[in-house]
Design a protein around this motif. Structure first.
Motif, PDB file in Angstrom:
ATOM      1  N   TYR A 169     -11.325 -10.469 -77.786  1.00  0.00           N
ATOM      2  CA  TYR A 169     -11.589 -11.533 -78.753  1.00  0.00           C
ATOM      3  C   TYR A 169     -13.066 -11.910 -78.743  1.00  0.00           C
ATOM      4  O   TYR A 169     -13.698 -11.957 -77.682  1.00  0.00           O
ATOM      5  N   ASP A 170     -13.598 -12.179 -79.918  1.00  0.00           N
ATOM      6  CA  ASP A 170     -14.911 -12.797 -80.059  1.00  0.00           C
ATOM      7  C   ASP A 170     -14.676 -14.256 -80.442  1.00  0.00           C
ATOM      8  O   ASP A 170     -13.994 -14.537 -81.442  1.00  0.00           O
ATOM      9  N   VAL A 171     -15.224 -15.158 -79.649  1.00  0.00           N
ATOM     10  CA  VAL A 171     -15.000 -16.589 -79.865  1.00  0.00           C
ATOM     11  C   VAL A 171     -16.266 -17.215 -80.442  1.00  0.00           C
ATOM     12  O   VAL A 171     -17.335 -17.164 -79.819  1.00  0.00           O
ATOM     13  N   TYR A 172     -16.132 -17.792 -81.620  1.00  0.00           N
ATOM     14  CA  TYR A 172     -17.239 -18.501 -82.260  1.00  0.00           C
ATOM     15  C   TYR A 172     -16.986 -19.997 -82.116  1.00  0.00           C
ATOM     16  O   TYR A 172     -15.901 -20.489 -82.441  1.00  0.00           O
ATOM     17  N   PHE A 173     -18.002 -20.717 -81.625  1.00  0.00           N
ATOM     18  CA  PHE A 173     -17.834 -22.133 -81.288  1.00  0.00           C
ATOM     19  C   PHE A 173     -19.120 -22.872 -81.613  1.00  0.00           C
ATOM     20  O   PHE A 173     -20.210 -22.452 -81.205  1.00  0.00           O
ATOM     21  N   SER A 174     -18.996 -23.985 -82.371  1.00  0.00           N
ATOM     22  CA  SER A 174     -20.207 -24.674 -82.813  1.00  0.00           C
ATOM     23  C   SER A 174     -19.854 -26.050 -83.359  1.00  0.00           C
ATOM     24  O   SER A 174     -18.680 -26.363 -83.596  1.00  0.00           O
ATOM     25  N   THR A 175     -20.883 -26.863 -83.579  1.00  0.00           N
ATOM     26  CA  THR A 175     -20.709 -28.144 -84.272  1.00  0.00           C
ATOM     27  C   THR A 175     -20.960 -27.980 -85.765  1.00  0.00           C
ATOM     28  O   THR A 175     -20.968 -28.960 -86.506  1.00  0.00           O
ATOM     29  N   VAL A 176     -21.169 -26.740 -86.196  1.00  0.00           N
ATOM     30  CA  VAL A 176     -21.420 -26.432 -87.604  1.00  0.00           C
ATOM     31  C   VAL A 176     -20.229 -25.659 -88.163  1.00  0.00           C
ATOM     32  O   VAL A 176     -19.666 -24.795 -87.493  1.00  0.00           O
TER      33      VAL A 176
END
Length: 227
Positions: A169-176
């Protein structure tokens, strides 16, 4: 005389007593097509690349009608039909991945009950299939959560691939929104990760599932707020 009065009083309360409050529908239990499966029972439709697939679910209590929602995952299009029974035939593209769910309704309360969402492939000529989009376990999208003692939040999800070759899995995490930051690359045995978070902040996250053939599937963006 006293006994007669008590009898009349009892009858009064019985006759004036309210009936049971209206009850919301229960959640329907999905039956077929099965979860994370390849549906091979569709009836071919002559002159097309489609087959007729039968959807089935169990009847739920306090329910007058069901809304069946079937989404073509590659095209991101959803077909919605309302039925009063517990089965429905729909023409579906061969070789395509789908998700489906059932919403139970009645006319006495506005509350509805939404079933689980199941994924499946409608069988075709393909020998390699992309993974199904990851299903978020926690935090649920739209929820508000607390940090742990280390100021972190645990993200968990489920992944599946009918070829049994899920790689990671590639996990993308942000406040955007949508999150553009690749925050982690995990193997298929690690469908969870902790991230440092700040109070009074909304975070967005998304999972890209990868298999050994290089196929990928991306789920919808989820969000949560840290209290």
């Amino acid at each position: 005389m006293k006994q007669g009065f008590l009898l009349l009083l009892t009858c009064f309360f019985i006759s004036c007593g309210g009936s049971d409050a209206p009850k919301p529908p229960d959640v329907a239990m999905l039956v077929f097509p099965e979860k994370n499966s390849e549906c091979t029972t569709g009836i071919p439709i002559a002159g097309s690349n489609s087959s007729l697939v039968t959807f089935r679910w169990q009847a739920s209590n306090h329910t007058e009608s069901y809304t069946l929602r079937v989404t073509h995952l590659n095209l991101n299009t959803t077909e919605t039909v309302v039925v009063t029974g517990t089965t429905k035939d729909l023409p579906l593209e061969k070789g395509a991945p789908y998700s489906w769910q059932v919403i139970s309704k009645n006319t006495v309360v506005p509350t509805t009950a939404i079933s689980e969402t199941w994924f499946f492939y409608n069988t075709g000529t393909e020998t390699s299939h992309a993974p199904f989009p990851a299903t978020i376990s926690s935090p649920k999208s739209g929820s508000t959560v607390l940090r742990d003692l280390n100021n972190q939040v645990l993200l968990t999800w489920e992944g599946a691939d009918i070829d049994n070759d899920l790689e990671g899995y590639d996990v993308y995490f942000s406040t955007v929104k949508p999150p553009q930051t690749l925050a982690a690359k995990l193997n298929a045995n690690s469908p969870q990760i902790k991230f440092n978070v700040a109070a009074d902040t909304v975070y967005y996250w998304q999972i890209v599932s990868r298999d050994q053939e290089g196929n990928t599937a991306t789920n919808s963006v989820s969000e949560f707020k840290v209290r």
